[in-house]
Motif scaffolding. Structure first.
Motif, PDB file in Angstrom:
ATOM      1  N   GLU A 102       0.845  -1.192   0.000  1.00 28.98           N
ATOM      2  CA  GLU A 102       0.000   0.000   0.000  1.00 28.98           C
ATOM      3  C   GLU A 102       0.880   1.242   0.000  1.00 28.98           C
ATOM      4  OE1 GLU A 102      -3.363   0.535   0.051  1.00 28.98           O
ATOM      5  OE2 GLU A 102      -3.687  -1.580  -0.324  1.00 28.98           O
ATOM      6  N   ASP A 103       0.547   2.196  -0.822  1.00 26.19           N
ATOM      7  CA  ASP A 103       1.286   3.442  -0.877  1.00 26.19           C
ATOM      8  C   ASP A 103       0.346   4.567  -0.474  1.00 26.19           C
ATOM      9  OD1 ASP A 103       3.106   5.426  -1.295  1.00 26.19           O
ATOM     10  OD2 ASP A 103       3.132   5.242  -3.486  1.00 26.19           O
ATOM     11  N   ARG A 104       0.752   5.337   0.505  1.00 25.34           N
ATOM     12  CA  ARG A 104      -0.117   6.409   0.997  1.00 25.34           C
ATOM     13  C   ARG A 104      -0.265   7.540  -0.010  1.00 25.34           C
ATOM     14  NH1 ARG A 104       2.252   6.616   7.134  1.00 25.34           N
ATOM     15  NH2 ARG A 104       1.506   4.570   7.722  1.00 25.34           N
ATOM     16  N   ASN A 105       0.704   7.706  -0.897  1.00 25.04           N
ATOM     17  CA  ASN A 105       0.665   8.792  -1.878  1.00 25.04           C
ATOM     18  C   ASN A 105       0.016   8.373  -3.190  1.00 25.04           C
ATOM     19  OD1 ASN A 105       2.026  10.475  -0.093  1.00 25.04           O
ATOM     20  ND2 ASN A 105       4.020   9.754  -0.791  1.00 25.04           N
ATOM     21  N   ALA A 106      -0.426   7.141  -3.289  1.00 26.39           N
ATOM     22  CA  ALA A 106      -1.002   6.641  -4.535  1.00 26.39           C
ATOM     23  C   ALA A 106      -2.380   7.250  -4.772  1.00 26.39           C
ATOM     24  CB  ALA A 106      -1.119   5.122  -4.491  1.00 26.39           C
ATOM     25  N   ILE A 107      -2.718   7.417  -6.041  1.00 27.92           N
ATOM     26  CA  ILE A 107      -4.041   7.906  -6.413  1.00 27.92           C
ATOM     27  C   ILE A 107      -5.020   6.752  -6.253  1.00 27.92           C
ATOM     28  CG2 ILE A 107      -5.448   8.797  -8.284  1.00 27.92           C
ATOM     29  CD1 ILE A 107      -2.895  10.017  -9.438  1.00 27.92           C
ATOM     30  N   ARG A 108      -6.094   6.984  -5.543  1.00 26.11           N
ATOM     31  CA  ARG A 108      -7.099   5.942  -5.318  1.00 26.11           C
ATOM     32  C   ARG A 108      -8.376   6.318  -6.051  1.00 26.11           C
ATOM     33  NH1 ARG A 108      -5.734   3.499   0.323  1.00 26.11           N
ATOM     34  NH2 ARG A 108      -3.654   4.335   0.545  1.00 26.11           N
ATOM     35  N   ILE A 109      -8.825   5.434  -6.928  1.00 28.37           N
ATOM     36  CA  ILE A 109     -10.037   5.662  -7.704  1.00 28.37           C
ATOM     37  C   ILE A 109     -10.981   4.500  -7.431  1.00 28.37           C
ATOM     38  CG2 ILE A 109     -11.003   5.983  -9.995  1.00 28.37           C
ATOM     39  CD1 ILE A 109      -8.273   6.956 -10.908  1.00 28.37           C
ATOM     40  N   ASP A 110     -12.210   4.837  -7.117  1.00 27.41           N
ATOM     41  CA  ASP A 110     -13.228   3.816  -6.861  1.00 27.41           C
ATOM     42  C   ASP A 110     -13.510   3.041  -8.151  1.00 27.41           C
ATOM     43  OD1 ASP A 110     -15.209   2.436  -5.472  1.00 27.41           O
ATOM     44  OD2 ASP A 110     -16.762   3.891  -6.037  1.00 27.41           O
ATOM     45  N   PRO A 111     -13.585   1.725  -8.094  1.00 24.72           N
ATOM     46  CA  PRO A 111     -13.867   0.944  -9.306  1.00 24.72           C
ATOM     47  C   PRO A 111     -15.176   1.333  -9.988  1.00 24.72           C
ATOM     48  CG  PRO A 111     -13.130  -0.498  -7.554  1.00 24.72           C
ATOM     49  CD  PRO A 111     -13.307   0.861  -6.952  1.00 24.72           C
TER      50      PRO A 111
END
Length: 54
Positions: free
Chosen positions: A23-32
């Motif tokens: 897991e990367d805290r700076n990663a962009i997270r997009i809901d599926p």
């Protein structure tokens, strides 16, 4: 392939699994659901543009 020879396939892929599973805290997270909705809207836009001849 001889019995004494180890191909190393499982061992060589273990590092990649560990790398991509982190897991990367700076990663962009997009809901599926957002990705699916964008795909449906994009497909609809292509159909509309095809229908009007652009």
């Amino acid at each position: 392939m001889s019995r004494g020879q180890n191909s190393g396939g499982l061992m060589s892929s273990a590092g990649l699994v560990r790398y991509f599973d982190a897991e990367d805290r700076n990663a962009i997270r997009i809901d599926p659901k957002t990705v699916v909705a964008f795909g449906v809207l994009f497909g609809f836009a292509v159909l509309v543009l095809n229908a009007i001849g652009i």
